[in-house]
Design an enzyme around this catalytic site. Structure first.
Site, mmCIF file in Angstrom:
data_model
loop_
_atom_site.group_PDB
_atom_site.id
_atom_site.type_symbol
_atom_site.label_atom_id
_atom_site.label_comp_id
_atom_site.label_asym_id
_atom_site.label_seq_id
_atom_site.Cartn_x
_atom_site.Cartn_y
_atom_site.Cartn_z
ATOM 1 N N GLU A 159 0.806 -1.232 0.000
ATOM 2 C CA GLU A 159 0.000 0.000 0.000
ATOM 3 C C GLU A 159 0.838 1.280 0.000
ATOM 4 O OE1 GLU A 159 -0.805 -2.683 1.710
ATOM 5 O OE2 GLU A 159 -2.754 -3.176 0.863
ATOM 6 N N HIS A 192 -12.726 -5.232 7.482
ATOM 7 C CA HIS A 192 -13.335 -4.964 6.178
ATOM 8 C C HIS A 192 -14.516 -4.017 6.260
ATOM 9 C CE1 HIS A 192 -11.098 -8.644 5.292
ATOM 10 N NE2 HIS A 192 -11.046 -8.181 4.063
#
Ligand SMILES: Cc1ncc(C[n+]2csc(CCOP(=O)(O)OP(=O)(O)O)c2C)c(N)n1
Ligand SMILES: [Mg+2]
Length: 817
Positions: A523, A590
């Site tokens: 990321e 999530h």
């Protein structure tokens, strides 16, 4: 002077060698004087490039127009050698001179040795990079320059391999440009170093990365930093060979001028011609002055080590080699040394004089007006003392006279003296000036600022198709890639399958793998890739697969991207878009909505929270026209919901900073965004049935936030307000509350306590019930709003639950009676 032969194949004229020697000595003198200036109290802190001069001269020799640097605070010699920094400018930064001309790197905003070249003109447009030597702006967190380096190097690959970009000659000529990185030995322990080196090897990009190894990271020796105490050795697994790609790994003694030159020749040939990345480990470098002005290295280095450092000082070795090779005589070198010493001193003096001049003018002016006030005031003596103290200050700061003026105004607060007004006017002017010096350019101030992008409303007709939300985006991205050849998208699973939610499905096949790309799971370098690419004229959409995983990239986003425009005072920009999805799905990692974390760490980046995919497309349109960076957070559970595609999909824009009233109402205003919009709207319908009228406002963009103060207008009507979201208590809901109650003066219009309705403090538990009991749901909205109305008008809205049921997180007003 003789002509020097280098390794039998590179000839360097003696004149050039002596010029290199001159720069190395000038750089060292600069360090020595800089340190003294700090100890004399003329600057707050100093960190210098001493002990790393020689390899930097070699790096400068191969650095060409169009190349980029992403380095750190030791690189002053390199900056001098490429002609992008003068000693005077170096000192201007040390003194924190706020003039761009004086300190082009940062206009006094960054501590010393944080280098940058100006890549934008005054209007905020790109300069022609291929005619310039470019340095991206340094940041202090160790190793953090690595992520951006990947993007700067990767751009060359795209420019070379994507024929559609060939026209953009201001940024690249056939992808020949190299991105040069520098990093300290200790900083190679950082995760982002390994992430970036791996990415460079995978991507095969023209990166030449130098490690300046002086054996230490402040006081900590390599033993504690690096396996085998040798980063070059550790990196050998990345070494490319006949069968597999990788990096070329070199190890060279940093004091060996010829070896340094040769290694850069080799590494840059590989990079320029074949886009093969290199890592060069420069060993046996030193820190003659210790780490910085914060302490002395005698505290932690042994006598033997200090002696060795003296012996292996790279300039000393360079000098010995020049004499041995009979390139110059002792006397000739002494002349160079003397002249460099004088030059460094003279430039320091000039920098100080100009800095003082910028301050003194105001100091004198302040003293003058204070005197005129004193003459008319009954506090004459006290005021003249304030003035005398002010004029006595040897190294004045702006805040000194700011304070003096304020003291004078407080003393004379009850006096009606006309001179006082002059003082107030002067204070106001200085305040405005300082706003420009210290607080400008957090966001774009150009004509392409996101705030200046005109709204174009979506147009619908009977023929407008109704499709899944993800198909709105897919249609949009397809045309966006077609429309603008500089647009590209990348991220985990973005390429082949077109992202995990299929908004890029089929687009790699159609537009090619130079436009729609898969990346590794990395990321922070995905963001760095976006920063570097956008600094080289491309329009990257960098995808972070889920909002929860943005945390891996927060450091790069916060320290680098969010500060870039500000820290260069508009000298550099990175108009990238970060695309991600979040708010609602399942489970602890999530379904997060860490919006408070984002808002508190990413000022400098627009944070856009569209409630559906059409709004998202509108924001992409807006941001692709703008030169501000943006984080666009799509609603994770919205891709399969039906939406109508606007007929003007590619032209409509959603303005930033403008909330939308989704439902008109009169009893309570509820302010929300993203996935909560649907939840609040469904609760509003239920509330309507029992006679409660909710005004629902979607803020749409959290940064910037409601620039026209539309929300307070709603509050003026309803006099009651709820801020609802999916963040933790005190997160983005508190941010919105501060904006409306304090900034917009909403507190004037409150008839009930203002309320935030949020998720629980913990992350959401798994499954539908986990979500229901962890996050704010439609029943919670109903209960909160009803309870508020019950408090206001218990006759019309009698309590639903008795004392045995407590509405989660509801904190009722305790009445005295
Ligand atoms: C992320 C981070 N942690 C700690 C620091 C404090 N710090 C500044 S420089 C430094 C040592 C860096 O050593 P090295 O990478 O070897 O570079 P050198 O200064 O020796 O050239 C440290 C720990 C920092 N700036 N950033
Ligand atoms: Mg070090």
């Amino acid at each position: 002077m003789a002509e020097a032969k280098v390794l039998n194949h590179i000839k360097i004229p003696a004149k050039e060698i002596l010029e290199d020697y001159r720069i190395s000595v000038l750089s060292r003198e600069t360090s020595l004087i800089g340190r003294k200036e700090v100890f004399m109290g003329k600057a707050k802190f100093g960190i210098f490039g001493d002990g790393k001069e020689v390899p930097q001269l070699a790096m400068a020799r191969v650095f060409r127009n169009g190349d980029h640097r992403s380095g750190y605070y030791r690189d002053q010699t390199f900056m001098f050698a490429i002609g992008e920094l003068t000693v005077q400018q170096y000192f201007a930064q040390l003194f924190a001179h706020t003039d761009i001309e004086a300190d082009p790197s940062s206009a006094g905003r960054l501590m010393n040795s944080h280098f940058a070249t100006r890549m934008l003109d005054e209007a905020g447009n790109w300069e022609k990079q291929t005619s310039l030597k470019n340095s991206s702006s340094d940041i202090s967190p160790t190793g953090a320059q690595m992520s951006r380096l990947i993007g700067l190097a990767f751009a060359s690959k795209l420019y070379r391999n994507n024929p559609d970009l060939k026209e953009l000659k201001d940024f690249s000529i056939n992808g020949n440009e190299i991105a040069f990185g520098t990093i300290g030995n200790a900083a190679t322990s950082e995760g982002c170093f390994f992430e970036a080196v791996n990415a460079a090897g995978v991507l095969q990009i023209p990166m030449v990365l130098s490690v300046w190894d002086d054996g230490y990271g402040i006081s900590v020796p390599n033993k504690y930093h690096t396996v085998k105490e040798d980063i070059g050795k550790v990196m050998m697994g990345f070494q490319r060979d006949n069968n597999s790609k990788g990096l070329e790994i070199f190890q060279v003694k940093g004091w060996d001028y010829l070896a340094c030159i040769e290694v850069f020749e080799k590494a840059t040939k590989l990079a320029r011609e074949d886009h093969i990345p290199s890592l060069i480990h420069f060993t046996e470098l030193t820190q003659p002055l210790g780490h910085s002005t914060s302490g002395s290295h005698e505290r932690y280095k042994t006598k033997e080590r200090l002696e060795w450092e003296g012996e292996y000082d790279c300039i000393k070795r360079f000098r010995e080699w020049i004499l041995e090779s009979q390139i110059a005589t002792e006397a000739e070198l002494e002349i160079i040394e003397k002249e460099s010493n004088l030059q460094a001193k003279a430039e320091k003096e000039l920098a100080w004089a100009e800095y003082l001049e910028s301050i003194k003018h105001d100091q004198i002016e302040a003293a003058k007006i204070i005197t005129t006030v004193a003459q008319k005031s009954k506090y004459r003596r006290e005021i003249l003392k304030i003035k005398a103290d002010l004029t006595k200050i040897h190294n004045p700061l702006k805040m000194d006279f700011f304070k003096a003026v304020k003291q004078t105004l407080i003393l004379t607060r009850k006096e009606k003296i006309p001179q006082r007004q002059r003082l107030i006017n002067w204070l106001s002017k200085i305040n405005d000036d300082n706003q420009k010096f210290y607080s400008s350019h957090l966001y774009s101030e150009s004509n392409n600022s996101s705030l200046k992008i005109q709204e174009v409303k979506p147009v619908y007709s009977e023929g407008s198709k109704i499709v899944d939300g993800r198909e709105v985006l897919q249609a949009f991205f397809d045309k966006a890639l077609e429309r603008d050849k500089t647009v590209l998208a990348f991220g985990e699973d973005v390429g082949k399958i077109g992202d995990v939610n299929q908004a890029f499905a089929g687009l790699q096949k159609k537009h090619g793998d130079m436009r729609v790309m898969d990346t590794g799971i990395r990321e922070t370098t995905i963001i760095g890739e976006g920063i570097g690419l956008s600094m080289r004229g491309l329009r990257p959409i960098a995808e972070i697969q889920y909002l929860d995983y943005l945390i891996f990239a927060i450091q790069t986003l916060s320290d680098d991207l969010a500060t870039l425009h500000y820290r260069t005072k508009g000298g550099q920009k990175a108009p990238m878009i970060i695309r991600t999805r979040g708010h609602r799905l399942e489970g602890v990692w999530h379904s997060g909505s860490p919006m408070g974390m984002i808002l508190n760490s990413l000022r400098g980046i627009n944070v856009l929270v569209p409630r559906d995919m059409t709004m998202a497309a509108g924001f992409y349109n807006t941001m692709l026209k703008s030169d501000d960076p943006a984080l666009i957070i799509e609603v994770l559970n919205g891709y399969r919901l039906k939406e109508r595609i606007p007929d003007n999909l590619m032209d409509f824009t959603v303005p930033v900073g403008v909330p939308e009233i989704l439902r008109r109402g009169s009893d309570i205003t509820i302010v929300t965004y993203g996935a909560m919009c649907r939840i609040v709207m469904s609760a509003a319908e239920e509330l309507e049935k029992i006679g409660i009228s909710l005004e629902v406002i979607d803020v749409q963009t959290l940064i910037p936030f409601d620039i026209n103060h539309k929300i307070v207008e709603s509050l003026k009507k309803t006099n009651r307000i709820v801020f609802a979201d999916e963040d933790v208590p005190g997160g983005a809901s508190a941010y919105m509350m501060q904006k409306v109650l304090e900034e917009q003066n909403g507190y004037h219009y409150l008839d009930s306590k203002p309320i935030t309705l949020t998720s629980k403090e913990h992350r959401p538990a798994y499954g539908s019930d986990g979500d229901y009991f962890s996050k704010a749901n439609a029943e919670d909205v109903f209960d909160y709003v009803y309870a508020m109305m019950n408090e206001a008008d218990p006759d019309r809205f009698p309590e639903i639950y008795n004392k045995n049921y407590h509405i989660p997180q509801w904190n009722p007003e305790v009445m005295d009676n």
